[in-house]
Scaffold this motif. Structure first.
Motif, PDB file in Angstrom:
ATOM      1  N   THR A   1       0.841  -1.201   0.000  1.00 58.74           N
ATOM      2  CA  THR A   1       0.000   0.000   0.000  1.00 58.74           C
ATOM      3  C   THR A   1       0.874   1.249   0.000  1.00 58.74           C
ATOM      4  O   THR A   1       0.602   2.232  -0.716  1.00 58.74           O
ATOM      5  CB  THR A   1      -0.937  -0.006   1.207  1.00 58.74           C
ATOM      6  OG1 THR A   1      -1.730  -1.197   1.185  1.00 58.74           O
ATOM      7  CG2 THR A   1      -1.854   1.210   1.194  1.00 58.74           C
TER       8      THR A   1
ATOM      9  N   GLN B   1       2.404   1.564  -3.344  1.00 60.57           N
ATOM     10  CA  GLN B   1       1.411   2.042  -4.301  1.00 60.57           C
ATOM     11  C   GLN B   1       1.195   3.546  -4.159  1.00 60.57           C
ATOM     12  O   GLN B   1       1.032   4.270  -5.149  1.00 60.57           O
ATOM     13  CB  GLN B   1       0.069   1.313  -4.084  1.00 60.57           C
ATOM     14  CG  GLN B   1      -0.980   1.601  -5.119  1.00 60.57           C
ATOM     15  CD  GLN B   1      -0.668   1.021  -6.506  1.00 60.57           C
ATOM     16  OE1 GLN B   1       0.146   0.098  -6.640  1.00 60.57           O
ATOM     17  NE2 GLN B   1      -1.280   1.561  -7.545  1.00 60.57           N
TER      18      GLN B   1
ATOM     19  N   GLU C   1       1.766   5.613  -7.537  1.00 59.07           N
ATOM     20  CA  GLU C   1       0.573   6.008  -8.306  1.00 59.07           C
ATOM     21  C   GLU C   1      -0.279   7.036  -7.583  1.00 59.07           C
ATOM     22  O   GLU C   1      -1.306   7.483  -8.131  1.00 59.07           O
ATOM     23  CB  GLU C   1      -0.274   4.771  -8.637  1.00 59.07           C
ATOM     24  CG  GLU C   1       0.501   3.787  -9.511  1.00 59.07           C
ATOM     25  CD  GLU C   1      -0.343   2.560  -9.850  1.00 59.07           C
ATOM     26  OE1 GLU C   1      -1.546   2.553  -9.479  1.00 59.07           O
ATOM     27  OE2 GLU C   1       0.200   1.625 -10.455  1.00 59.07           O
TER      28      GLU C   1
ATOM     29  N   ALA D   1      -4.913   5.397  -5.990  1.00 57.57           N
ATOM     30  CA  ALA D   1      -4.566   3.985  -6.205  1.00 57.57           C
ATOM     31  C   ALA D   1      -4.325   3.287  -4.876  1.00 57.57           C
ATOM     32  O   ALA D   1      -4.771   2.139  -4.666  1.00 57.57           O
ATOM     33  CB  ALA D   1      -3.309   3.880  -7.081  1.00 57.57           C
ATOM     34  N   ALA D   2      -3.683   3.983  -3.988  1.00 59.57           N
ATOM     35  CA  ALA D   2      -3.444   3.384  -2.651  1.00 59.57           C
ATOM     36  C   ALA D   2      -4.746   3.229  -1.890  1.00 59.57           C
ATOM     37  O   ALA D   2      -4.965   2.227  -1.186  1.00 59.57           O
ATOM     38  CB  ALA D   2      -2.477   4.260  -1.846  1.00 59.57           C
TER      39      ALA D   2
ATOM     40  N   MET E   1      -6.553   0.174  -3.047  1.00 58.17           N
ATOM     41  CA  MET E   1      -5.952  -1.044  -2.490  1.00 58.17           C
ATOM     42  C   MET E   1      -6.389  -1.260  -1.042  1.00 58.17           C
ATOM     43  O   MET E   1      -6.667  -2.399  -0.620  1.00 58.17           O
ATOM     44  CB  MET E   1      -4.420  -0.957  -2.564  1.00 58.17           C
ATOM     45  CG  MET E   1      -3.705  -2.236  -2.111  1.00 58.17           C
ATOM     46  SD  MET E   1      -1.933  -2.103  -2.348  1.00 58.17           S
ATOM     47  CE  MET E   1      -1.836  -2.151  -4.147  1.00 58.17           C
TER      48      MET E   1
END
Length: 491
Positions: free
Chosen positions: A128, A131, A135, A139-140, A143
């Motif tokens: 995470t 990410q 991104e 995006a995190a 997730m």
């Protein structure tokens, strides 16, 4: 069968044995219960530490998850340092839990189940964060929103909840055991202490009662013995005073007897000296007879000399008679003193028995002296008669030489008899002198013995006084001891 009487220290030692045994048993049981309680206390400490470690493990997971979400939301790198510290602490918490629960198989199994979940959760949080860095936040967030991390945490919470429940159950059971151990220890100590106190009190009462009875009996015996000793000491003191008085009187009598013995010895010595002079005169007469044999011619000259010698011999015989009269009177006085000493010795009892024997010997010696004086008197009378015969013979010889020559043999025989009688007189005088010396020595010994008896009597009197004082003190002490021991009787 002979009975055994225990002494007071033996009774006290025996009375301490039972309480000592009870205290030893009580100590053993108490130590066992205390050890058990300590062991339960250690287990309780371990259970509390397990619960504390579980709380720390859960807290570090929440802290790491919170720091991870803060970084995802804000992108601030300041959240990553606490995040790393929380992950590092998780490893320490896990290892400490495994160490604390190594004796609990169920807890070890649950920790084995948590281990892969922890790796998965850490991997999820790491991905995470990666990410978020690559991104961005959306995006995190996607997730995080898929719920994988939440499911892992739910499983970890469920397993830790099981561990917590089991540890809580063990903690409650051990707390109950600890309470039970404490109750047993307290009950054991209380019962043992009460029993020991009762035993000691009972044994002490019995021993004190027995000791009091024995001491009471002993003090009564001491009191009785002290009374008897006091009476005996009083009687002994009176007897010692009487004995000292009697010894003083007998010692005075013996001094007088010693003085008389010395007078007798001096008179006897004078008698011996006169007897020696008489013997010398007899030897001179014998020489005169021998010279008369050489020539009848010198008879007339020698007759006058013989007459002078005979006259002198008669005077000395009279002197001997006077001295013998004195000796006879001294012997009678000695006999009277010896009889008085015998009477005094008989009155003195056992202390004067030896003195009585000596006094009897003195009386016998006085009788012997009296007998010897009588024999000497007889001999002197014979000597006087022989001297008179000699004087008559010499007077007749001066008138007729021829008659003297014929009677020469008679004169020689008369001088021989005179010589023998004088020798007998000298021997008797020496015996009297020796006897008087022995008498004086015996009297001195008796006087010394009487002085010893008097000194012993005085010492006995002093010792009797001390004994009487001691017996009186002993009687008073025994009465005080009886008053201290005996209980006052109720009216």
């Amino acid at each position: 069968m002979k009975s055994t009487t225990w002494t007071i220290p033996q009774q006290i030692a025996a009375s301490l044995c039972l309480p000592l045994i009870v205290l030893i048993l009580l100590g053993v049981v108490s130590v066992h219960n205390a050890a058990n309680l300590l062991e339960i206390s250690e287990e309780l400490k371990q259970d509390y530490r397990v619960l504390s470690e579980l709380d720390e493990l859960h807290g570090h997971f929440l802290d790491a998850e919170t720091r991870q979400r803060g970084f995802v939301i804000t992108g601030d790198a300041a959240f990553l340092e606490p995040y790393e510290l929380a992950l590092h602490a998780l490893d320490g918490d896990y290892e400490e839990l495994r160490k604390l629960t190594r004796s609990n198989r169920n807890a070890q199994d649950r920790l084995d189940r948590i281990r892969p979940l922890m790796r998965d959760k850490r991997e999820e949080m790491r991905l995470t964060i990666e990410q978020r860095r690559r991104e961005g936040a959306e995006a995190a967030a996607r997730m995080v929103a898929d719920g994988r991390g939440q499911r892992i945490m739910d499983e970890i919470r469920a397993i830790t909840a099981e561990l917590r429940a089991e540890e809580t159950r063990l903690l409650a059971a051990r707390e109950a055991q600890a309470s039970e151990s404490e109750r047993r220890l307290l009950a054991t100590l209380t019962a043992g202490s009460v029993f020991t106190i009762l035993v000691v009190a009972g044994i002490g009462f019995v021993i004190i009662r027995g000791i009091n009875r024995r001491i009471n009996t002993a003090t009564r015996r001491i009191e009785s013995s002290a009374t008897e000793l006091q009476a005996a000491a009083t009687q002994q003191a009176q007897g010692s005073k009487e004995q000292a008085t009697t010894s003083s009187e007998v010692s005075t009598t013996m001094k007088e007897l010693l003085s008389t013995s010395h007078q007798i010895a001096e008179s006897t010595q004078r008698v011996t000296q006169i007897a020696a002079e008489t013997a010398s005169a007899a030897r001179a007469g014998d020489d005169t007879v021998r010279r008369a044999r050489e020539g009848i011619v010198a008879v007339e000259r020698q007759v006058e000399k013989i007459v002078m010698h005979m006259i002198d011999f008669g005077k000395k015989s009279q002197q001997i008679g006077g001295i013998l009269q004195i000796i006879n009177e001294l012997a009678e006085q000695t006999n009277i003193l010896a009889i008085n000493a015998t009477i005094e010795a008989a009155g003195a009892g056992d202390a004067g028995r030896r003195f009585g024997v000596v006094a009897d010997e003195i009386r016998k010696l006085a009788d012997r002296v009296g007998g010897s004086t009588k024999e000497i008197r007889t001999l002197i009378e014979e000597i006087s008669a022989a001297a008179n015969t000699t004087v008559i013979a010499t007077e007749t010889g001066s008138k007729a030489v021829d008659a003297s020559a014929r009677q020469f043999s008679e004169v020689a025989a008369s001088f021989l008899q005179i010589s023998e009688l004088v020798s007998s007189t000298a021997e008797a005088s020496r015996e009297i002198e020796l006897s008087t010396k022995q008498q004086a020595t015996a009297v001195e010994q008796v006087n010394a013995a009487l002085l010893d008896v008097a000194r012993t009597a005085r010492e006995t009197e002093a010792s009797s006084s001390v004994t009487l004082k001691t017996s009186s003190e002993l009687a008073a002490l025994s009465k005080d001891l009886v008053r201290l021991i005996q209980r006052p009787e109720r009216a």
